[in-house]
Write a protein that holds these residues in place. Structure first.
Motif, short mmCIF file in Angstrom:
data_model
loop_
_atom_site.label_atom_id
_atom_site.label_comp_id
_atom_site.label_asym_id
_atom_site.label_seq_id
_atom_site.Cartn_x
_atom_site.Cartn_y
_atom_site.Cartn_z
N GLU A 53 0.85 -1.19 0.00
CA GLU A 53 0.00 0.00 0.00
C GLU A 53 0.89 1.23 0.00
OE1 GLU A 53 -2.87 -0.07 3.14
OE2 GLU A 53 -3.95 1.68 2.37
N ILE A 54 0.77 2.00 -1.06
CA ILE A 54 1.56 3.23 -1.17
C ILE A 54 0.60 4.39 -0.98
CG2 ILE A 54 3.07 4.57 -2.68
CD1 ILE A 54 3.79 1.96 -4.09
N ILE A 55 0.92 5.22 0.03
CA ILE A 55 -0.01 6.29 0.41
C ILE A 55 0.64 7.65 0.18
CG2 ILE A 55 -1.42 7.24 2.28
CD1 ILE A 55 -0.87 4.35 3.63
N ASP A 56 0.15 8.37 -0.79
CA ASP A 56 0.57 9.75 -1.07
C ASP A 56 2.10 9.91 -0.98
OD1 ASP A 56 0.11 12.37 -1.79
OD2 ASP A 56 -0.06 13.07 0.30
N LEU A 57 2.82 9.01 -1.65
CA LEU A 57 4.28 8.97 -1.52
C LEU A 57 4.95 10.08 -2.33
CD1 LEU A 57 6.66 7.30 -0.30
CD2 LEU A 57 6.77 6.12 -2.50
N LYS A 58 5.76 10.87 -1.61
CA LYS A 58 6.51 11.95 -2.26
C LYS A 58 8.00 11.70 -2.05
CE LYS A 58 2.96 15.49 -1.80
NZ LYS A 58 2.05 15.47 -0.63
N VAL A 59 8.76 11.71 -3.13
CA VAL A 59 10.19 11.42 -3.06
C VAL A 59 10.99 12.46 -3.82
CG1 VAL A 59 11.99 9.77 -3.76
CG2 VAL A 59 9.87 8.93 -2.74
N GLU A 60 12.10 12.88 -3.21
CA GLU A 60 13.01 13.81 -3.87
C GLU A 60 14.38 13.17 -4.02
OE1 GLU A 60 13.33 17.52 -1.82
OE2 GLU A 60 11.17 17.94 -1.96
N ILE A 61 15.06 13.51 -5.11
CA ILE A 61 16.46 13.13 -5.27
C ILE A 61 17.25 14.41 -5.47
CG2 ILE A 61 18.14 11.80 -6.61
CD1 ILE A 61 15.79 10.06 -7.56
N GLY B 213 19.69 7.88 -0.85
CA GLY B 213 19.64 9.05 -1.73
C GLY B 213 18.23 9.36 -2.23
N TYR B 214 17.30 8.46 -1.93
CA TYR B 214 15.90 8.70 -2.32
C TYR B 214 15.17 9.20 -1.09
CZ TYR B 214 16.79 6.39 -6.72
OH TYR B 214 17.29 6.08 -7.96
N GLU B 215 15.02 10.52 -1.01
CA GLU B 215 14.48 11.08 0.22
C GLU B 215 12.96 11.11 0.19
OE1 GLU B 215 14.48 14.98 3.01
OE2 GLU B 215 15.60 15.09 1.13
N ILE B 216 12.39 10.43 1.16
CA ILE B 216 10.93 10.42 1.24
C ILE B 216 10.49 11.65 2.01
CG2 ILE B 216 8.94 9.16 2.16
CD1 ILE B 216 10.44 6.58 1.50
N THR B 217 9.79 12.57 1.33
CA THR B 217 9.39 13.83 1.97
C THR B 217 7.93 13.77 2.43
OG1 THR B 217 8.89 14.70 -0.22
CG2 THR B 217 11.05 15.24 0.70
#
Lengths: 413, 253
Positions: free
Chosen positions: B7-15, B56-60
């Motif tokens: 279950e992926i919930i509103d996932l935001k990721v920055e590199i 390096g994959y920052e979950i914001t």
């Protein structure tokens, strides 16, 4: 104005002068009085400033009764012919097979050389063992050198051995170094003569205590159509300098030189290799690897000299370093000095950290970071151990790597 | 509907400060196969790496649940032990590490992490032999260093072999079709299909519809600019093939 007299001698130099004065040999004494211990200004010691690094010289080991406390061998090699040399001397020799003859010579087996480590060895070693091999020796000869305390204090151990392979002989010789946990200073010499058509595997392992200093000079005189495989493994000592002087004297010889420095925790480990191709048609392959962690410093200086007559020389040098922490230093200095025009010579050097993508791949399969790192370090060094065909020796050397990795898991910062 | 395996919930990721995933919502129920399709650069691979926990994959923002438990604070090896498997688009070659040593380390590390008994060498050998036979993996491949000198097809087959041996609950396949010819694609797909089970879920990431002819999904999701913009049945993949991704860019905008 500052290096003529002994006025600015440190306590190490003063103690050395005192010890040399009793030796009756002027050479080292004069060298020391004139120049002191070598500093970084001397090219061969650029990265290993002995004047700076050698702060103390303990009492001479010879003539003194070594402590009766038992010291373990650096490694055990099942089936090997083990000769224990405590502070340089073997009270008793085991029965040797017919094709190994042993005799005792007076003085050091090292040749005269413009080098203070060699000069000290020559001045202070009073007798050395000489092993002569003929035919094929299947059993591995294990020279098990151990530094032992004297009256519970550190010792200045000086020793040398000469190893000679008669023409056509085959042998595997491993020299290991261990010792009590004192600030010993050891100065070893191994003079090796490889007769025409002979084949030698010579392995040197330093696992002495991390308080001690170990200086080791190795000379190879390599005859025609010979095979030499040399492997140096350094994991012990606080300060170590292994200097190898290798001289090709006959055509058709192949020399494989290799080494592995596994260092950490403030260790300073120097391998200096000087290969002289003085005849045509010889091959030298040099492959050295370093794994360094914490504040360790590992040095490799390699010089390949090709004399004008030495056409068709094929010489390659490769040094690869792996840094496990930012504070570690890996210093590589290759030198090629070529006076012949029809030769193949090359050198290369790499230095890096463990690859993050590779670590991630391994971790994504469930392998923890430390174990993944160990797998990659093992893979990095494996290439040097693979050619060691004697199973017992290979296992013993692999165990050194494993032990180092175990300690690494807890201590990389 | 059965339980959600992933279950992926509103996932935001920055590199490196760049926003790549902009609020991904996705549920893959237990036993189902879902596909994510999207053009190059849409963030599909980022999604797979973020799920697997690459540095390096920052979950914001948001969360990722595996079988009901959040995994975003876990190390990659812990996620693997929890039952996640990522089949890499480009499996890494590791000279000096033998395939067998690697497989044994991975299997036993996961068992250890789950407090299960480690495999003995004979048990391990048998497991590998059976899985290799099952997937028609050439045994000489197993004798080589991990992925070194493997062809594109061999690398992907080795990934499926690893998947079979590690027996994860949730498999994410990142562009498994890339670098494969038709024959290799068939072989690899057959391997993947053997992994389908009511207890296991798969998320297949691709930008070609072709793979989905072989691995037929229960659901297809269209990915564009770091988000899922459309979801539907397997016919959605065919529509994509005829209309192209551009049609869906518009719906996103």
């Amino acid at each position: 104005m500052n290096k003529v007299s002994g006025n600015n001698f440190g306590s190490a130099e003063q103690e050395l002068v005192k010890q040399l004065q009793g030796s009756g040999d002027e050479l080292a004494l004069n060298m020391l009085k004139k120049h002191g211990l070598p500093t970084r200004r001397l090219e061969a010691y650029h990265y290993t400033d002995l004047k700076l690094l050698l702060s103390k010289v303990p009492q001479l080991a010879e003539k003194n009764q070594a402590s009766s406390k038992k010291i373990d061998a650096a490694i055990d090699i099942p089936g090997a012919l083990q000769i224990v040399l405590e502070n340089g001397s073997a009270p008793e020799l085991p029965a040797l097979p017919n094709n190994i003859a042993v005799s005792k010579n007076s003085g050091s087996s090292l040749k005269e050389r413009d080098d203070i480590i060699v000069a000290l060895n020559r001045s202070l070693v009073t007798k050395s063992l000489h092993f002569k091999f003929s035919g094929t020796t299947d059993q591995v000869l294990h020279l098990d050198w151990r530094n032992s305390a004297i009256n519970d204090s550190a010792a200045h151990v000086l020793a040398s051995v000469s190893l000679e392979l008669e023409p056509g002989a085959t042998a595997t010789i491993i020299e290991t170094f261990s010792g009590s946990n004192h600030e010993h200073l050891a100065n070893f010499g191994s003079a090796i003569i490889i007769g025409n058509g002979a084949s030698l595997t010579h392995i040197v392992v330093d696992l002495t205590s991390k308080k001690s200093t170990r200086l080791h000079t190795i000379e190879y005189e390599i005859g025609a159509n010979t095979k030499l495989h040399n492997l140096l493994i350094n994991s012990g000592s606080k300060l170590s300098r292994t200097q190898v002087f290798s001289n090709f004297l006959g055509e058709g010889a192949v020399g494989e030189y290799s080494g592995l420095n596994l260092v950490g925790d403030g260790q300073h480990c120097d391998i200096t290799l000087d290969t002289i191709h003085a005849v045509p048609n010889t091959i030298s392959n040099q492959k050295f690897k370093v794994v360094a962690k914490n504040s360790a410093k590992a040095i490799f200086q390699g010089r390949i000299s090709v004399k004008p007559i030495a056409q068709k020389t094929d010489a390659k040098m490769m040094v690869q370093g792996l840094m496990l922490s930012e504070g570690a230093q890996i210093l590589n200095k290759p030198e090629l000095e070529i006076f012949a025009d029809d030769v193949q010579c090359g050198h290369g050097s790499t230095c890096g950290e463990l690859d993050e993508d590779t670590l991630f791949y391994l971790m994504s399969r469930g392998i923890a970071r430390e174990d993944a790192s160990s797998m990659l370090i093992r893979a990095f060094v494996q290439e040097l151990l693979d050619p060691i065909s004697d199973e017992g020796v290979n296992k013993a050397l692999s165990d050194i790597v494993e032990k180092w990795l175990e300690n690494t898991q807890d201590s990389v910062v | 509907m059965s339980n959600a395996m992933l279950e992926i919930i509103d996932l935001k990721v920055e590199i490196d400060g760049k926003k790549i995933l902009k609020g991904v919502n996705l549920v893959v129920p237990q036993g189902e196969v879902h596909a994510i399709m999207g053009r190059n650069g849409s963030g599909k691979s980022t999604l797979s790496y973020a799920i697997a926990g690459r540095a390096g994959y920052e979950i914001t923002g948001g969360d990722v649940l595996l079988d009901g438990k959040s995994i975003i604070d876990m190390e990659p090896d812990e996620r693997a032990a929890a039952g996640l498997f990522l089949a890499f688009q480009y499996p890494i070659e590791i000279p000096g590490v033998s395939t067998m040593t690697f497989l044994k380390s991975a299997m036993n590390a996961q068992r250890k992490a789950r407090d299960e008994k480690e495999l003995t060498t004979p048990e391990f050998m048998k497991a590998v032999r059976d899985a290799a036979d099952d997937l028609s993996v050439d045994k000489t491949m197993l004798k080589r260093a991990l992925n070194v000198g493997f062809s594109g097809g061999e690398k992907k087959r080795a990934e499926v072999l690893q998947m079979a041996l590690l027996s994860p609950k949730m498999c994410v396949l990142d562009e498994t079709d890339s670098g494969l010819d038709i024959d290799a694609l068939k072989v690899v797909s057959e391997g993947v299909n053997k992994m389908r089970s009511p207890k296991r879920s798969l998320l297949v990431i691709t930008h070609y519809q072709r793979l989905l002819d072989y691995i037929v999904p229960d659901q297809v999701h269209v990915f564009s600019d770091g988000q899922i913009v459309e979801s539907g049945g397997k016919e959605l993949a065919l529509m994509l093939e005829s209309k192209g991704y551009a049609a869906f860019d518009n719906t996103a905008a």
